[in-house]
Design a protein around this motif. Structure first.
Motif, PDB file in Angstrom:
ATOM      1  N   THR A   1      -6.815 -24.800   4.113  1.00  0.00           N
ATOM      2  CA  THR A   1      -5.602 -24.783   4.924  1.00  0.00           C
ATOM      3  C   THR A   1      -5.928 -25.359   6.293  1.00  0.00           C
ATOM      4  O   THR A   1      -7.063 -25.221   6.786  1.00  0.00           O
ATOM      5  N   ILE A   2      -4.960 -26.032   6.893  1.00  0.00           N
ATOM      6  CA  ILE A   2      -5.162 -26.753   8.148  1.00  0.00           C
ATOM      7  C   ILE A   2      -4.052 -26.368   9.115  1.00  0.00           C
ATOM      8  O   ILE A   2      -2.871 -26.400   8.751  1.00  0.00           O
TER       9      ILE A   2
ATOM     10  N   VAL B   1      -9.501 -25.364  10.610  1.00  0.00           N
ATOM     11  CA  VAL B   1      -9.540 -25.557   9.164  1.00  0.00           C
ATOM     12  C   VAL B   1     -10.316 -24.410   8.535  1.00  0.00           C
ATOM     13  O   VAL B   1     -11.367 -24.011   9.038  1.00  0.00           O
ATOM     14  N   GLN B   2      -9.782 -23.900   7.433  1.00  0.00           N
ATOM     15  CA  GLN B   2     -10.482 -22.885   6.659  1.00  0.00           C
ATOM     16  C   GLN B   2     -10.616 -23.377   5.220  1.00  0.00           C
ATOM     17  O   GLN B   2      -9.649 -23.873   4.640  1.00  0.00           O
TER      18      GLN B   2
ATOM     19  N   HIS C   1      -4.064 -24.979  -0.229  1.00  0.00           N
ATOM     20  CA  HIS C   1      -3.960 -25.791  -1.445  1.00  0.00           C
ATOM     21  C   HIS C   1      -5.349 -26.159  -1.938  1.00  0.00           C
ATOM     22  O   HIS C   1      -6.342 -25.970  -1.237  1.00  0.00           O
ATOM     23  N   TRP C   2      -5.406 -26.705  -3.152  1.00  0.00           N
ATOM     24  CA  TRP C   2      -6.667 -27.211  -3.681  1.00  0.00           C
ATOM     25  C   TRP C   2      -6.423 -28.534  -4.396  1.00  0.00           C
ATOM     26  O   TRP C   2      -5.326 -28.808  -4.864  1.00  0.00           O
ATOM     27  N   ASN C   3      -7.460 -29.354  -4.445  1.00  0.00           N
ATOM     28  CA  ASN C   3      -7.408 -30.634  -5.140  1.00  0.00           C
ATOM     29  C   ASN C   3      -7.832 -30.430  -6.585  1.00  0.00           C
ATOM     30  O   ASN C   3      -8.939 -29.959  -6.858  1.00  0.00           O
TER      31      ASN C   3
ATOM     32  N   GLU D   1     -13.230 -25.585  13.810  1.00  0.00           N
ATOM     33  CA  GLU D   1     -12.396 -26.665  14.320  1.00  0.00           C
ATOM     34  C   GLU D   1     -12.857 -28.015  13.770  1.00  0.00           C
ATOM     35  O   GLU D   1     -14.052 -28.247  13.564  1.00  0.00           O
ATOM     36  N   LEU D   2     -11.884 -28.866  13.534  1.00  0.00           N
ATOM     37  CA  LEU D   2     -12.142 -30.259  13.160  1.00  0.00           C
ATOM     38  C   LEU D   2     -11.558 -31.116  14.269  1.00  0.00           C
ATOM     39  O   LEU D   2     -10.345 -31.112  14.491  1.00  0.00           O
TER      40      LEU D   2
END
Length: 490
Positions: free
Chosen positions: A413-414, A383-384, A365-367, A397-398
């Motif tokens: 994406t997460i 996370v990418q 998705h995007w904001n 990685e987060l």
């Protein structure tokens, strides 16, 4: 008759202009109305975003105090400078009091742990919230016939884990830990807000105490010494300040105390005693009346001010029952915007709290109208993030305690790893809009099959899969292993 009419028209025009100016001063004008895609407050300065690679951010600086400490992310980092925010994590020990201060930028505070009370002082608001009856005397008669001082102050707010607290720029506040465990609060400042007309640095103005400075001589520390140090009162000369406050020089020396080494969080050994709000039902009724009168245009000046003074500044987004998106096999997402918490219009920020089950994924998705600042609360995720040229700007990685900046329009994406992943995102718009690639209400779902076929050179069957395979699912998808297990059981 003509003269009376002219006078009446002139008076009406003056009243209209007075009300309009009052609304503008409080930020209650029509800015942003009808323009949900634009955050007009953030266009006061042009940011220089030339980031080709993103990276997770760690806390880089720790400032100790008597009853806690504050840890900062480097606000001079180019990623935080790009999106115009600063961030810190504050830990307040039991019976710890965060001394009064105000900031040059609006902020959102997420309570990651603990509970306590928060006091605010909004300019122009009454000094007591206990009763609607005005009291002329500061002393009251006790049962024994003695007189005692009656304290009055502005509203007290109780907070707990999972709460978001909104604080406009320039509003002084203090915080006290009433629990048995440390309060841990994550704070994000919008330094690009038009409320901050100084520059894009975060400045904290202390009303009491002083910040301890450590690691003297480092380049970052030299710059930070210019931002925060002693409290404001310590900069005035004794005699003018004593005259202004109506006290003697000795008291001024005490409040200017340059030898106070407790820091900005001090220990209240006997516990903090404050007046508590009462007559809650009367308060709620009055708030509803104020909102209704203000909407109908009656009592313009006073009612707008009252509505501002009685606004909620806190709402819980950690409660699973408040979730906006819920998938029992994938997780939940809770959003908080100005439609749910109106004061967010003043700070021009919003929040998202999310939980992902093991191996579950958030749709790419995007904001549309905001930057997003992700803080990992628990667990670990992959996370990418993809930039405007289709290049991967982050793929990693987060982890818990780390921060990741996702600029506006960048696709993200997460996916959780072997354990659940929880995070909170602060967004730089009071009504942040998200557009997903797949799922119900997504970009793919809104396109005709023929468009998908020709856009990606795929067959009709493949286009149908791309458009409808997620059915009516929204945003959160269970892992492939989980889906196969369900099919097998069925």
């Amino acid at each position: 008759m003509a003269t009376s009419t002219s006078i009446l028209l002139s008076f009406s025009l003056c009243l209209f202009l007075f009300c309009h100016i009052s609304r503008a001063q409080l930020g209650l004008g029509q800015q942003g109305a009808g323009e949900p895609w634009m955050n007009v407050h953030r266009y006061s300065r042009v940011s220089q975003c030339k980031i080709e690679k993103l990276s997770t951010l760690e806390l880089t600086r720790r400032v100790p105090s008597e009853a806690g400490y504050t840890e900062y992310f480097d606000q001079f980092n180019e990623q935080l400078q790009c999106v115009g925010v600063a961030a810190c994590r504050r830990t307040i020990q039991p019976r710890g009091l965060l001394l009064p201060s105000f900031s040059s930028a609006p902020r959102l505070v997420y309570i990651a742990q603990g509970r306590g009370i928060l006091g605010t002082v909004f300019p122009g608001c009454p000094e007591t919230f206990q009763s609607f009856q005005q009291t002329e005397q500061q002393w009251e008669q006790t049962a024994g016939g003695c007189q005692r001082f009656r304290d009055e102050h502005q509203r007290i707010h109780y907070f707990r884990e999972g709460d978001i607290i909104a604080l406009p720029a320039g509003v002084s506040h203090r915080c006290y830990n009433t629990g048995e465990v440390a309060v841990v609060a994550i704070t994000t400042f919008d330094t690009s807000s038009s409320a901050n007309q100084l520059d894009r640095q975060h400045r904290e103005f202390l009303l009491a105490g002083r910040e301890r400075l450590v690691e003297q001589g480092s380049q970052i520390e030299v710059r930070l010494q210019q931002i925060k140090g002693n409290n404001l009162l310590s900069g005035f000369e004794l005699d003018p300040l004593a005259e202004a406050l109506g006290v003697d020089r000795e008291l001024v020396r005490k409040i200017q105390n340059p030898d106070d080494r407790r820091g900005e969080i001090v220990l209240v050994t006997s516990g903090l005693q404050v007046l508590q709000a009462s007559r809650k039902s009367e308060q709620l009724v009055r708030e509803r009346e104020v909102r209704q009168e203000c909407q109908e245009g009656r009592g313009c000046q006073s009612n707008i001010l009252e509505a501002f003074c009685t606004m909620k500044i806190r709402q819980n987004i950690g409660d699973p029952l408040r979730a906006d998106y819920f998938n029992p096999r994938a997780g939940r997402i809770t959003t908080l915007n100005s439609q749910k918490l109106p004061i967010l219009r003043f700070v021009q920020m919003s929040a998202v709290r999310a939980l992902l089950r093991p191996n579950a994924i958030v749709s790419p998705h995007w904001n549309v109208n905001a930057h997003s600042i992700m803080y990992a609360l628990r667990g670990c995720s992959r996370v990418q993030v993809v930039g405007h040229r289709g290049q991967t700007v982050f793929n990693g990685e987060l982890r818990q305690g780390q921060l990741l900046v996702v600029p506006q329009y960048y696709a993200v994406t997460i996916q959780a790893q072997r354990e659940s992943f929880e995070w909170v995102s602060i967004k730089t718009n009071d009504n942040a809009i998200v557009n997903h690639f797949v799922g119900k209400t997504s970009a793919f779902r809104g396109m005709p099959v023929e468009v998908l076929m020709n856009s990606y050179r795929i067959s009709r069957e493949e286009a149908m899969q791309l458009k409808f395979n997620r059915g009516n699912e929204l945003a959160l998808f269970a892992s492939k292993i989980e889906r196969e297990a369900i099919r097998t059981s069925v």
